[in-house]
Every structure is written in C-alpha cells, then in structure tokens.
Motif scaffolding. Sequence first.
Motif, PDB file in Angstrom:
ATOM      1  N   MET A 150      -4.579  11.642  -8.276  1.00  0.00           N
ATOM      2  CA  MET A 150      -3.911  12.407  -7.216  1.00  0.00           C
ATOM      3  C   MET A 150      -2.396  12.381  -7.422  1.00  0.00           C
ATOM      4  SD  MET A 150      -4.613  12.453  -3.186  1.00  0.00           S
ATOM      5  CE  MET A 150      -3.891  10.956  -2.591  1.00  0.00           C
ATOM      6  N   THR A 151      -1.790  13.550  -7.408  1.00  0.00           N
ATOM      7  CA  THR A 151      -0.331  13.645  -7.445  1.00  0.00           C
ATOM      8  C   THR A 151       0.160  13.617  -6.003  1.00  0.00           C
ATOM      9  OG1 THR A 151      -0.446  14.962  -9.438  1.00  0.00           O
ATOM     10  CG2 THR A 151       1.621  15.044  -8.223  1.00  0.00           C
ATOM     11  N   THR A 152       1.071  12.707  -5.706  1.00  0.00           N
ATOM     12  CA  THR A 152       1.553  12.550  -4.336  1.00  0.00           C
ATOM     13  C   THR A 152       2.686  13.556  -4.075  1.00  0.00           C
ATOM     14  OG1 THR A 152       3.258  10.953  -4.897  1.00  0.00           O
ATOM     15  CG2 THR A 152       1.045  10.087  -4.510  1.00  0.00           C
ATOM     16  N   PRO A 153       3.066  13.757  -2.819  1.00  0.00           N
ATOM     17  CA  PRO A 153       4.156  14.695  -2.531  1.00  0.00           C
ATOM     18  C   PRO A 153       5.453  14.315  -3.260  1.00  0.00           C
ATOM     19  CG  PRO A 153       2.982  14.153  -0.527  1.00  0.00           C
ATOM     20  CD  PRO A 153       2.441  13.247  -1.583  1.00  0.00           C
ATOM     21  N   LEU A 154       5.613  13.031  -3.552  1.00  0.00           N
ATOM     22  CA  LEU A 154       6.809  12.591  -4.277  1.00  0.00           C
ATOM     23  C   LEU A 154       6.762  12.980  -5.744  1.00  0.00           C
ATOM     24  CD1 LEU A 154       7.451  10.784  -1.822  1.00  0.00           C
ATOM     25  CD2 LEU A 154       7.954   8.955  -3.417  1.00  0.00           C
ATOM     26  N   GLY A 155       5.598  13.333  -6.226  1.00  0.00           N
ATOM     27  CA  GLY A 155       5.458  13.672  -7.637  1.00  0.00           C
ATOM     28  C   GLY A 155       4.887  12.524  -8.457  1.00  0.00           C
ATOM     29  N   GLY A 156       4.591  11.397  -7.808  1.00  0.00           N
ATOM     30  CA  GLY A 156       3.970  10.280  -8.526  1.00  0.00           C
ATOM     31  C   GLY A 156       2.475  10.510  -8.646  1.00  0.00           C
ATOM     32  N   GLN A 157       1.847   9.810  -9.582  1.00  0.00           N
ATOM     33  CA  GLN A 157       0.400   9.945  -9.726  1.00  0.00           C
ATOM     34  C   GLN A 157      -0.270   8.613  -9.449  1.00  0.00           C
ATOM     35  OE1 GLN A 157      -0.425  11.663 -13.602  1.00  0.00           O
ATOM     36  NE2 GLN A 157      -0.714  13.628 -12.607  1.00  0.00           N
ATOM     37  N   ARG A 158      -1.435   8.688  -8.831  1.00  0.00           N
ATOM     38  CA  ARG A 158      -2.214   7.469  -8.608  1.00  0.00           C
ATOM     39  C   ARG A 158      -3.687   7.808  -8.605  1.00  0.00           C
ATOM     40  NH1 ARG A 158      -4.509   7.021  -3.508  1.00  0.00           N
ATOM     41  NH2 ARG A 158      -3.473   8.015  -1.747  1.00  0.00           N
ATOM     42  N   LEU A 159      -4.486   6.764  -8.767  1.00  0.00           N
ATOM     43  CA  LEU A 159      -5.932   6.965  -8.703  1.00  0.00           C
ATOM     44  C   LEU A 159      -6.353   7.206  -7.264  1.00  0.00           C
ATOM     45  CD1 LEU A 159      -7.852   4.246 -10.736  1.00  0.00           C
ATOM     46  CD2 LEU A 159      -7.686   6.679 -11.212  1.00  0.00           C
ATOM     47  N   LEU A 160      -7.358   8.027  -7.081  1.00  0.00           N
ATOM     48  CA  LEU A 160      -8.014   8.124  -5.787  1.00  0.00           C
ATOM     49  C   LEU A 160      -9.418   7.595  -6.057  1.00  0.00           C
ATOM     50  CD1 LEU A 160      -7.642   9.184  -2.865  1.00  0.00           C
ATOM     51  CD2 LEU A 160      -8.734  11.286  -3.602  1.00  0.00           C
ATOM     52  N   VAL A 218       0.830  -1.198   0.000  1.00  0.00           N
ATOM     53  CA  VAL A 218       0.000   0.000   0.000  1.00  0.00           C
ATOM     54  C   VAL A 218       0.869   1.254   0.000  1.00  0.00           C
ATOM     55  CG1 VAL A 218      -1.685   1.282   1.363  1.00  0.00           C
ATOM     56  CG2 VAL A 218      -1.967  -1.154   1.039  1.00  0.00           C
ATOM     57  N   ALA A 219       1.946   1.245   0.794  1.00  0.00           N
ATOM     58  CA  ALA A 219       2.814   2.429   0.872  1.00  0.00           C
ATOM     59  C   ALA A 219       3.419   2.741  -0.499  1.00  0.00           C
ATOM     60  CB  ALA A 219       3.915   2.198   1.903  1.00  0.00           C
ATOM     61  N   ILE A 220       3.811   1.708  -1.217  1.00  0.00           N
ATOM     62  CA  ILE A 220       4.453   1.912  -2.527  1.00  0.00           C
ATOM     63  C   ILE A 220       3.451   2.507  -3.521  1.00  0.00           C
ATOM     64  CG2 ILE A 220       5.437   0.666  -4.510  1.00  0.00           C
ATOM     65  CD1 ILE A 220       6.849  -1.162  -2.414  1.00  0.00           C
ATOM     66  N   PHE A 221       2.223   2.034  -3.461  1.00  0.00           N
ATOM     67  CA  PHE A 221       1.199   2.582  -4.365  1.00  0.00           C
ATOM     68  C   PHE A 221       0.726   3.952  -3.896  1.00  0.00           C
ATOM     69  CE2 PHE A 221       0.735  -1.784  -5.889  1.00  0.00           C
ATOM     70  CZ  PHE A 221       0.484  -1.574  -7.234  1.00  0.00           C
ATOM     71  N   GLN A 222       0.427   4.043  -2.601  1.00  0.00           N
ATOM     72  CA  GLN A 222      -0.190   5.266  -2.074  1.00  0.00           C
ATOM     73  C   GLN A 222       0.725   6.477  -2.224  1.00  0.00           C
ATOM     74  OE1 GLN A 222      -1.445   4.931   2.014  1.00  0.00           O
ATOM     75  NE2 GLN A 222      -3.587   4.896   1.405  1.00  0.00           N
ATOM     76  N   SER A 223       2.013   6.264  -2.052  1.00  0.00           N
ATOM     77  CA  SER A 223       2.948   7.394  -2.137  1.00  0.00           C
ATOM     78  C   SER A 223       3.210   7.783  -3.584  1.00  0.00           C
ATOM     79  CB  SER A 223       4.267   7.014  -1.462  1.00  0.00           C
ATOM     80  OG  SER A 223       4.850   5.930  -2.160  1.00  0.00           O
ATOM     81  N   GLY A 224       2.734   6.979  -4.512  1.00  0.00           N
ATOM     82  CA  GLY A 224       2.990   7.257  -5.927  1.00  0.00           C
ATOM     83  C   GLY A 224       4.361   6.767  -6.362  1.00  0.00           C
ATOM     84  N   LEU A 225       5.070   6.099  -5.437  1.00  0.00           N
ATOM     85  CA  LEU A 225       6.434   5.648  -5.719  1.00  0.00           C
ATOM     86  C   LEU A 225       6.466   4.685  -6.906  1.00  0.00           C
ATOM     87  CD1 LEU A 225       9.344   5.766  -4.774  1.00  0.00           C
ATOM     88  CD2 LEU A 225       8.855   3.969  -3.131  1.00  0.00           C
ATOM     89  N   ARG A 226       5.434   3.855  -6.991  1.00  0.00           N
ATOM     90  CA  ARG A 226       5.440   2.830  -8.038  1.00  0.00           C
ATOM     91  C   ARG A 226       5.540   3.451  -9.426  1.00  0.00           C
ATOM     92  NH1 ARG A 226       3.094  -1.178 -10.965  1.00  0.00           N
ATOM     93  NH2 ARG A 226       3.554  -3.275 -10.232  1.00  0.00           N
ATOM     94  N   SER A 227       4.862   4.591  -9.594  1.00  0.00           N
ATOM     95  CA  SER A 227       4.873   5.223 -10.918  1.00  0.00           C
ATOM     96  C   SER A 227       6.192   5.939 -11.190  1.00  0.00           C
ATOM     97  CB  SER A 227       3.702   6.207 -11.029  1.00  0.00           C
ATOM     98  OG  SER A 227       3.870   7.278 -10.115  1.00  0.00           O
ATOM     99  N   LEU A 228       7.048   6.044 -10.169  1.00  0.00           N
ATOM    100  CA  LEU A 228       8.301   6.797 -10.348  1.00  0.00           C
ATOM    101  C   LEU A 228       9.533   5.902 -10.431  1.00  0.00           C
ATOM    102  CD1 LEU A 228       7.590   9.572  -7.681  1.00  0.00           C
ATOM    103  CD2 LEU A 228       7.474   9.853 -10.153  1.00  0.00           C
ATOM    104  N   LEU A 229       9.355   4.600 -10.132  1.00  0.00           N
ATOM    105  CA  LEU A 229      10.530   3.709 -10.115  1.00  0.00           C
ATOM    106  C   LEU A 229      11.162   3.640 -11.496  1.00  0.00           C
ATOM    107  CD1 LEU A 229       9.249   0.712  -7.929  1.00  0.00           C
ATOM    108  CD2 LEU A 229      10.928   2.450  -7.292  1.00  0.00           C
ATOM    109  N   PRO A 230      12.511   3.557 -11.534  1.00  0.00           N
ATOM    110  CA  PRO A 230      13.156   3.464 -12.845  1.00  0.00           C
ATOM    111  C   PRO A 230      12.689   2.216 -13.610  1.00  0.00           C
ATOM    112  CG  PRO A 230      14.722   3.121 -11.030  1.00  0.00           C
ATOM    113  CD  PRO A 230      13.447   3.584 -10.427  1.00  0.00           C
ATOM    114  N   GLY A 231      12.707   2.311 -14.930  1.00  0.00           N
ATOM    115  CA  GLY A 231      12.191   1.237 -15.775  1.00  0.00           C
ATOM    116  C   GLY A 231      12.890  -0.094 -15.590  1.00  0.00           C
TER     117      GLY A 231
END
Lengths: 363, 334
Positions: free
Chosen positions: B312-322, A39-52
């Motif tokens: 939603m754009t997270t503080p890290l700059g990533g995007q995810r669905l809410l 959940v933390a990896i998805f919720q923080s948006g980290l997953r969309s930022l990880l290198p390819g």
Amino acid sequence: MNSFDAFKDPALCRSLLGRLTEEATTPMRFMEVCGTHTVAIFQSGLRSLLPGTITHLTGPGCPVCVTHESEVAAFLELAARDDVIVATFGDLMRVPGPKGANLKTASAEGARVEVVYSPFDALALAKANPDRTVVFLGIGFETTAPTVAATIRLAREQSLDNFLVMSFHKLVPPALRALLADPEARVDAFILPGHVSAIIGVDPYAFLATEYGVPSVITGFEPLDILQALIHIVRMRRDNAPAVINQYSRVVPEHGNQKALAVMAEVFTPVDALWRGLGVLPQSGLAIAEPYAAFDAFKVLGITLKDHPPLPGCRCGEVLKGKMPPNECPLFAKACTPATPVGPCMVSTEGGCAAYFKYRLEA
Amino acid sequence: MSGRLLLDHGSGGKASQRLVAEMFMRHFDNEILRVMDDAAYLDISGPLAVSTDTFTVDPIFFPGGDIGALSVHGTVNDVSMLGATPLFLTCGFVLEEGLDLGDLERVVVSMGRAAREAGVRIVAGDTKVVPRGAADKIFINTTGIGTVRVSPAPSGRRAAPGDAILLTGSMGDHGLAILSTRQGLSFESPVVSDCASLNFLVGKVLDAVPDVHVLRDPTRGGLATTLNEIAGQSGVGCFIEESRIPVDPAVAGGCAVLGLDPLYLANEGKFICIVPEADAEAALAVMRADALGRGACRIGEVRADYPGKVVMTTPLGGQRLLGMLEGEQLPRIC
C-alpha cells in the motif's frame, strides 16, 4: 478538510520531509517511546521515507509489550479461578504466558473473560454479576491509570464488594531513565508519548535534557506532528541545545492534567515494578494504595508474582531498549510470528515486532 | 406469531408443522417450496456455482439490516462472485429455546423480502430447536445455487500483472455497525451496515465487461485480507493507494476512537473487481450508474513484483505492507 485531516496533509508532509532531509546531515538514532507512535510511523509509510541519516528505534512504550512474564502468569492463574470474571482491554487477549497459554485459550477452556472498552464497563459487569468477583486487569501507563483510579474510587462510593483491580500500571519517566542509564543504549533523541504527556505534562521529562543532554519532543500522532518533532530534534542537536519541547500543545498542558494526577495519587502508590526485558525498575509501577486495599486483587485474592524467566532466545529486552531491531531477533518471523507469538511485542497491536512483521516490505 | 420458542417447535410433530406453515412457508412461499417433498425439484443446466455460509451475527438486528437479510445477501453475493446468476437458496435454522417468536418472524420476513428483491427463491429448509444456552438466539445457514454466466468464470486465481483493481464503494461500514451496536456505542453520525445483494450489479458489470478476472466481496477480514487472498491465489502483488480507498468519515472516526482499521472490517454490500486495464473505465462507468456502486473507484493495480503480498502506498508516498489479519481485531488500551 477537517482539522483531523489537516495533520495528514500530504503536500505539507512532503515539504516538511524535504526540510528534514536537508537538515539531517548528521547520523541520528531516535526512539519513539509510545506504541501508538510506532504504529503511526509505520502505518503512514513515514518510516520508508526518512532520510538515510536517521535511524528509527522502537522503544518500551507499549504497555502490553512491557508486561512481564510473571505478570502474565498471574493473570492467567486468576482466569483459571471459577469464582472470577476477568475483565480486560482487548490487547491482552492473545498475550502468551510462560507456557504459551493466553486469555483466549483460557476462555476456550471455560474461563470467563470479558473484553471491555473502559474500566467503567468492568464496574457495570460487577453490578450485573453480584455472585462473581470481577477483576479488571489494570494494564497501561499514566494514560489509563487515572480512569482506573476513578473507577476504583467509584466502586468504593458505591460500596461494591465484588469488584477488584489487578494493577500492573507502569510509569514512563522511570523507564526512560533506565534506558539512558544503560551504557549500551545509544539513543540520541526521544519522541515522547502524546497520551501519557497529556496526563503528566512536560516537567517530568526535564531530566532527559538536563541530566542526559538528550533532545526530546512531546508529539502527536499524525505524520505532520512526527515530522515537525524530528525537525525540532535535528535542530536541537545541530545547535547543541537539548531541551524538552512540547510540540503537542493542542492536547498536552504544560503542567499536565491536575485532576487526573490527583485521583491517580489518591488511589495508587508508586512501587518498584517488573518490566519485561528491562527487569525491576525502581518506583516505576503503581500499586493500589492502602486506603483502597479492599479493591486490590493481589491482596484480596492472595495472589503473588512468581518468578518466570524469559524464554530462551527471546530478545525482547534488547528490542525494547532499542539495541536491536526486531528482525534481528533470532526468533523473529520464525518461531515468533503474530500467529505463534513468543512475546507480547509480536502480538500487541502497538508492539515493535508486530509492526515490523506487519508493515515492512522486506522481512 | 407471538410468545416464545419451545423445544416442542423442533419436535417434528404438530408444533413444528405449525411453525413451518405459519412462519417459513408463509414468508418464503413459492411453487417449488410448496410441493413439500423431501428435496426440491430443480430444473437447471450448465455450469453451476454453489456456495454455503452460516450466519451467527450478534446482535441479530443491527442498523441497516438483520441476520435474516444478511443470510440472503451473503450467499447471493458469494454465488455472484463466481460470475453467476444466483437462482435458488436453501436455509437451515438453529434456534435457541426461549427465542421471542416475534423476533423470529421479523427475521424470517426480512429474509423473504431480501430473497424476493434479489430474485432468488428459497426452495428447501430445515429447522432445529436447541436447549437454551446451546445456541445464541438464532443461527442461519444458507446455501445458494446459480448458473455461471461467463467463461472463464472470474476467480481469485486470475489476477494478472497489468490488471486494474476496482472497488464498488466505502469500506468497513458493516463491521463497525455491528461492533458499535454490540458494544452499545454511538457515534455523532450514524454508522449503518452496507448489507445488500450485489447480483444485479455484478450482472451489469459482466454484460459490459465479460472478461472480469476476479470478483470477490471483502466480507470478514475486510479489504486487506481479501486482497491478500487474491495475491496469494494468483501469485501476484496487489499494489493499492491508501488515499483512493473510500472510507465513510463516520466509519473512519469510529475506527480512530476504537483503534480499529477499516481495511480489516467486514463489508456486506461491496465487491472488489479486477479487470484488464483496458476494461477498467467501462466497468467503473457501469458500477457508478448503479446505486450500489455509486462510490466505485480504482484503488490500484496488479503487478508481478512482491508476489503474494499487498503493498500500500500511503498518502505521504511511503510504501508498506498491508498484511492479513491475525485473529480478530480488538480495541486497544490507549
């Protein structure tokens, strides 16, 4: 900024992310074992930022997700009894049984089901309802098992005779061994669970590096923790120096929590256990030990696990082993959605399928 | 009044009349209600907004409010969200036999006060008493009527690409106050419901910015669910930034402990306001000048991509669905 926010600091995160992207030149598949990490990896948006180069796999670390169909059937059978109050953590309320029923539907049909925040609340419920038997559903890993053990010990000290526990507790290290023993599993590294490790410490994971050469990091749940863990992993792989690193030393003692381990060892005994999607794993579960048999719901109420095969088409096993991302399961977002979950991975707040469904921009 | 509520109080006979006279008439008193005919005579014209809601909150008293005040605020706010001035309320009570009459009076007093403060009159009502166990202490239904102030009225269907998404304050206060009271949990800093009538603040916003596209109060399901509803109704994408969404530190801490997400928790004194970009600063200035909108901020914008979704754009700059909540939020195992 408080200490909690410090581990989310966006500027620092971006700097670590830059370093990770720079250093992660070789393809790498890492699995986080714990649902809270998922959940933390998805919720923080980290997953969309990880290198390819980095592939993220969700693992078997959500206690609800690995609850076997037969275990779900057992607690639903229990809920149907008139003389019983079922006390449970909220996670289990919507987990579907073999015929699609769950504790919510059971409750609507008249079962007495109470959501509790702690096993001690279940004990209080037993005291308040002396004419009924309160059965606490003991689901969880090493994180929750010590508190449940302490509750059982307290029930004995207080001579309570209407409090039982149905123990489905499971142990994390045997599941990791089973994953690595599977020739099809292709996990290059593990992010190890912070909460479980706070109880068991670092030593029980040593085999990951020594026997399987898989670099692993025990880590916390903030974005900075996870990024730092990934950098450790990338470097261990680059240097061909697999080890188990404790990144979460602010919470995880090297040798674990001795008091918690002692009460767990006193009240429970390791047994072979059924895991959803993984089958029977040797010495991977905790049953109530003989001296505390009077609090064992299985023994006292004469309940046994009955064989329930998985539903046709359900690929929870492959998902939990990291062999398949949830959205490649044929049921994902079609027959299986959070509204109509086929398996607990779609209903648990920490489930991999639920995380994919909830957080991913592209289905 | 003291003692306990009896089935007699719902009989329609003398006991009922005493309850109505000494409890409801006394605290809701106004010239329309005083007539006591079978229906209230109202003289209103123009486009009307009508909303009804039933309140079953447990516990009936909670930090920052009670079921009575909530039943006024909730319906006043729903009527206001159509860009209307709420004028009249009706109320229906379902009461459980054995209810403490002192508790009932506290609720009714609070309700009368909330109505007076919001400038609405309670003009019709009904009381039923059901046997013990057939209801949980007290259920209240309120229906509100108001006159719509602007044309076109704000609607969930009017969010348009380029609009700014504004919020009047912190999220999750009511939901966590209720959950923590229900479970007997206390936090280091007290968590208090934000329960309040928003009609005056809405009026000020509409005076300054008549072309408000959407007004919506994020009650059950919280900000996440409400934005999803708007995205679906308007066929647009709502893009928001997590770091801009205000959450009280005590609420954030409590949610972290319980495994809850404040963006899905109910609010009872906040609203989402979607306006054309050019009007955003004017609307924010009005909100911030009012006690109920002091924490107002811009949380994002409406776009044409990802129609029907909240991104939603997270503080890290990533995007995810809410996404929307499925069922109720329940605390997790670990």
